[in-house]
Design an enzyme around this catalytic site. Structure first.
Site, short mmCIF file in Angstrom:
data_model
loop_
_atom_site.label_atom_id
_atom_site.label_comp_id
_atom_site.label_asym_id
_atom_site.label_seq_id
_atom_site.Cartn_x
_atom_site.Cartn_y
_atom_site.Cartn_z
N ASP A 109 -24.77 27.28 7.71
CA ASP A 109 -24.76 28.13 6.51
C ASP A 109 -24.33 29.54 6.90
OD1 ASP A 109 -25.14 29.25 4.04
OD2 ASP A 109 -27.32 29.35 4.20
N ARG A 162 -13.35 -5.64 10.08
CA ARG A 162 -13.42 -4.68 8.96
C ARG A 162 -14.85 -4.56 8.44
NH1 ARG A 162 -8.49 -3.12 6.52
NH2 ARG A 162 -6.72 -4.46 6.97
N ASP A 182 -26.46 31.68 2.02
CA ASP A 182 -26.79 31.62 0.59
C ASP A 182 -27.64 30.40 0.25
OD1 ASP A 182 -24.95 29.63 0.97
OD2 ASP A 182 -23.69 30.14 -0.76
N HIS A 209 -3.95 -8.37 -3.11
CA HIS A 209 -3.97 -7.26 -2.16
C HIS A 209 -4.35 -7.66 -0.74
CE1 HIS A 209 -4.33 -3.29 -0.47
NE2 HIS A 209 -5.54 -3.60 -0.05
N ASN A 250 -22.76 32.04 5.33
CA ASN A 250 -23.01 33.20 4.45
C ASN A 250 -24.47 33.31 4.01
OD1 ASN A 250 -23.13 31.04 2.75
ND2 ASN A 250 -21.44 31.68 1.42
N ASP A 296 -4.10 -0.32 -3.41
CA ASP A 296 -4.26 0.81 -2.48
C ASP A 296 -3.25 1.91 -2.77
OD1 ASP A 296 -6.37 -0.50 -1.37
OD2 ASP A 296 -5.61 -0.49 0.68
N ASN A 299 -8.57 -2.70 -2.31
CA ASN A 299 -9.94 -2.36 -1.90
C ASN A 299 -10.21 -0.86 -1.95
OD1 ASN A 299 -8.17 -2.22 0.47
ND2 ASN A 299 -10.02 -1.76 1.62
N HIS A 300 -9.15 -0.03 -2.07
CA HIS A 300 -9.36 1.42 -2.17
C HIS A 300 -9.38 1.90 -3.62
CE1 HIS A 300 -9.37 3.10 1.95
NE2 HIS A 300 -8.86 1.92 2.23
N ASP A 304 -6.15 7.40 -1.58
CA ASP A 304 -6.86 7.63 -0.31
C ASP A 304 -5.89 7.85 0.84
OD1 ASP A 304 -9.50 7.68 -1.12
OD2 ASP A 304 -9.81 5.53 -0.87
N ARG A 305 -6.36 8.65 1.78
CA ARG A 305 -5.68 8.96 3.04
C ARG A 305 -4.50 9.92 2.86
NH1 ARG A 305 -7.13 3.38 4.76
NH2 ARG A 305 -8.67 3.63 6.41
N HIS A 338 -1.10 4.50 -0.50
CA HIS A 338 -2.11 5.41 0.05
C HIS A 338 -1.75 6.89 -0.13
CE1 HIS A 338 -5.15 2.81 1.66
NE2 HIS A 338 -4.26 2.06 2.27
N HIS A 378 -2.47 -4.64 2.48
CA HIS A 378 -3.77 -4.39 3.12
C HIS A 378 -3.69 -4.02 4.60
CE1 HIS A 378 -8.08 -4.42 3.18
NE2 HIS A 378 -8.22 -5.54 3.86
N ASP A 432 0.83 -1.21 0.00
CA ASP A 432 0.00 0.00 0.00
C ASP A 432 0.86 1.27 0.00
OD1 ASP A 432 -1.46 -2.24 0.90
OD2 ASP A 432 -2.93 -0.97 1.88
N ASP A 455 -21.47 17.32 -9.11
CA ASP A 455 -20.57 18.19 -9.87
C ASP A 455 -19.29 18.50 -9.11
OD1 ASP A 455 -21.61 19.75 -7.90
OD2 ASP A 455 -22.29 21.38 -9.22
N GLU A 513 -16.94 23.77 5.64
CA GLU A 513 -17.57 24.45 6.78
C GLU A 513 -18.35 23.47 7.64
OE1 GLU A 513 -18.33 28.89 4.81
OE2 GLU A 513 -19.96 27.43 4.92
#
Length: 709
Positions: A684, A440, A688, A371, A686, A287, A319-320, A290-291, A260, A467, A258, A646, A695
């Site tokens: 929220d 897991r 909007d 893996h 601001n 892997d 697995n990632h 991620d992280r 990562h 792993h 890994d 998006d 945040e």
């Protein structure tokens, strides 16, 4: 504390012998030098004296010599050697006690990190199972009533895409449309772009320049990212599900575990071991992302090396390499931060590319590389026949009920799904047998007997997997027939572990391990200093976890504290904490670090613990709801990223409320819509009508004052 072969540390007794030997030599040399000077002085004095004085002097010396001889006979042996041995033994005992204490602290710290990590993965799998159940129930209900029953909710419409198995036709209209939409031709390069440039065909000098640019934190243009992904996809698509490698030419092969997103570790590997070539082949065992903060850089370098020479570097899927995992563990967030709007086509293409990665590699019909691991059902012949591209997410539920006969042939085969899940999520254990990996939440635990049976059945002599993070970067188990290799150093925290890779050399394929630890500073810290930093980080995370159970814990404490004294014996406190949190940790040893003890150290003063969770502004907050949100904030973030199609990093109020309602169903603790709306308004900032994900995560915090009711 166990140390690997490259750590440079020696056995304490060996160090002691060397130290004593050096001291003895030094002392002897010094004494010899002193006697020599005295002789010279005596000679000098004798030469310059008269004959009379010389005779008298000789008599005087003769008398002194006889006296000295008599005194030597009567003198008892010097006790100095015995004292030296006793001192050495005391020092050795002290050293071993210090080592034992450090090892105990390290093991406890390691246990905290792994328990919290696996609890998060378990939540992720449970969440996806929950999604599958909800969508399946919706489909069945819609079939009966003909209504949409919530299908138009923001979250359900987002999730429905991930609940369907991929189509059998890997080049259908949907895929063709995706490839057209993600074509690098559609992306223009801005004049202000100062990052690395790439042209086809790729070569090693271009890859080297790209690596140097990444070292100074330059970001590769999305046009080039898409170009690499498209070229890599062509190569992976042409490869079998199980790769087979021969070392007859190279006489060696290197396996890395890994990474990562740890780009520094990848650079160390390439620097120490050289670039992939026909004479220097590599396997990177999943892997990659991620992280870590440079997942896309790691991925681009590995994919580019595959494009340059596909016969010298092989990648296994981990697995990632799974979009559902990427939503929770940072890769999607990294892409959104670095590429903004253009992260959407990159994400869509990555989902497809990941599904084409090979799932295992066999070296000379001798070593099986995968893996995660195996189970008692793992069969190489079945793995070779699996249409792996249909599993864009290995977490995808395999059951598709209520389908007509025309669609049944597109449903995910349960046995194939189980084979995929096992090889990517399983872990070895010392106990015999094979059973579900409940820690897991996916895959299996497999014992030494399962490994032996698998190797014998297929004619292999060694299983190599990754792993799992290991303190030294690698670890043998199952009578040296199962090897774990983990290449990401500082995985949990700076100084928490070494990274390592293994090089099999010669016809006998003797393993040679190389260990390292990436560091941004040149100062070498001691083991005790590194452990202190890591331990502090682990305890901080554990305290946050306990604070998210504050209300439930205090209810349990009150039930056990029959005298209502506000304190509990450490043993009873430990039992309560383990029962409520579900974390199997050495709570008795951890009590002084995560709670307030009485002066005599025998009781936990649980009433004095005022750390509580808060979300959003300072308005009155319901403890149960707030703690439920705090405890599942990673799950909530995952829900948001599902809906944020998006990748704008924002969700609407409606989406926020919808996600919280789904979270309430998932936790089986319904959340009041009015109250969730209040929290949404306080987040929220601001005003909007949208909530920024950053945040939102900052709105979750711990405070030292009681909640207002």
């Amino acid at each position: 504390m166990g140390c690997g072969p490259s750590s440079g540390r020696q056995n304490p007794s060996t160090e002691l012998k060397k130290s004593t030997s050096r001291g003895a030599t030094s002392s002897t040399n010094s004494t010899s030098h002193h006697h020599k000077n005295n002789n010279n002085n005596n000679n000098s004095t004798t030469t310059s004296g008269t004959k009379k004085s010389s005779t008298s002097s000789n008599k005087h010396h003769s008398t002194k010599k006889s006296r000295r001889s008599n005194s030597k006979k009567n003198r008892s042996p010097s006790p100095q050697p015995q004292l030296t041995i006793k001192s050495a033994i005391l020092i050795q005992k002290w050293y071993r006690r210090c080592e034992a204490r450090l090892e105990a602290r390290r093991r406890a710290t390691w246990q905290i990190f792994t328990a919290l990590e696996y609890a998060g993965e378990q939540d992720q799998l449970k969440l996806y199972d929950f999604f599958a159940d909800v969508i399946r129930a919706m489909a069945e209900e819609n079939g009966k009533t003909g209504g949409d029953n919530g299908r138009n909710s923001p979250l359900m419409s987002a999730l429905s895409h991930y609940a369907k198995p991929s189509l059998m036709d890997s080049e259908g209209e949907t895929v063709k449309k995706m490839l057209e939409d993600t074509s690098p031709v559609n992306v223009d390069i801005d004049r202000n772009y100062k990052g690395p440039t790439l042209t086809l065909p790729l070569d090693k000098p271009q890859v080297a320049k790209m690596i140097e640019a990444f070292k100074v934190n330059k970001v590769l243009h999305p046009k080039y990212v898409l170009m690499i992904l498209h070229e890599a996809r062509k190569i992976f698509k042409a490869m079998p599900s199980v790769s087979r490698i021969s070392t007859s030419i190279s006489n060696q092969i290197t396996i890395c575990g890994d990474l990562h997103g740890k780009f520094d570790d990848l650079c160390i590997i390439l620097y120490k071991n050289g670039y992939p070539s026909v004479d220097n082949p590599y396997i990177f065992n999943g892997d990659f992302v991620d992280r870590g903060g440079q997942s896309i850089e790691v991925l681009c370098v590995l994919f580019a090396l595959v494009i340059v020479d596909p016969m010298s570097i092989y990648l296994n899927r981990g697995n990632h390499e799974d979009h559902i995992m990427n939503l929770r563990y940072g890769f999607i967030k990294e892409l959104s931060t670095k590429y903004k709007d253009l992260s959407t086509p990159i994400t869509r293409l990555l989902e497809d590319v990941f599904s084409w990665l090979p799932i295992a590699t066999i070296i000379d019909r001798d070593i099986f590389v995968v893996h995660g691991g195996i189970s008692d059902q793992t069969d190489v012949a079945k793995l070779e026949k699996i249409p792996r591209h249909r599993f864009q997410s290995v977490l995808r539920p395999p059951v598709n009920k209520g389908m007509d006969s025309e669609k049944e042939n597109q449903a995910v085969n349960v046995d194939e799904w189980k084979q995929m899940l096992d090889i990517m999520w399983s872990d070895p254990k010392q106990n015999k047998g094979c059973w579900p990996n409940v820690f897991r939440g996916g895959g299996s635990y497999f014992g030494a007997d399962i490994t032996a049976s698998f190797l014998e059945k297929h004619g292999f002599r060694l299983l190599v997997r990754s792993h799992e993070c290991k303190f030294e970067g690698y670890e043998f188990s199952h009578n040296n027939t199962c090897l774990t290799v983990f290449s990401a150093s500082n995985y949990y925290e700076t100084g928490s572990n070494r990274g390592a890779y293994v090089k099999f050399i010669g016809k006998s394929k003797q393993p040679h391990f190389v260990q390292y630890m990436a560091s941004k500073t040149h100062r070498k810290s001691t083991l005790r200093e590194r452990l202190g930093v890591v331990e502090e980080s682990a305890v901080k995370e554990l305290k946050e976890k306990l604070s998210s159970f504050h209300t439930e814990l205090h209810k349990e404490f009150d039930n056990v504290d029959l005298e209502k004294s506000g304190k509990l014996p450490i043993l009873k406190w430990s039992e309560c904490v383990e029962r409520i949190t579900g974390l199997n940790l050495p709570w008795i040893a951890l009590a002084p670090k995560v709670s307030i003890l009485s002066e005599d150290g025998k009781y936990v003063m649980y009433k004095e613990d005022r750390k509580i969770a808060q979300v959003g502004g300072t308005h009155a907050q319901e403890k149960d709801i707030v703690e439920s949100l705090y405890r599942h904030k990673s799950t909530l973030e995952t829900l948001f990223r599902f809906m944020d199609k998006d990748n704008s990093g924002q969700v609407s109020m409606k989406e926020f409320i919808d996600a919280c309602e789904v979270l309430g169903k998932y936790t089986k603790r319904p959340l009041q819509t009015d109250y969730i709306s209040q929290i949404a308004e306080s987040i929220d900032f601001n005003k909007d009508g949208f909530i920024d994900l950053n945040e939102l995560l900052e709105a979750f915090r711990l405070v030292d004052r009681p909640l207002l009711r």
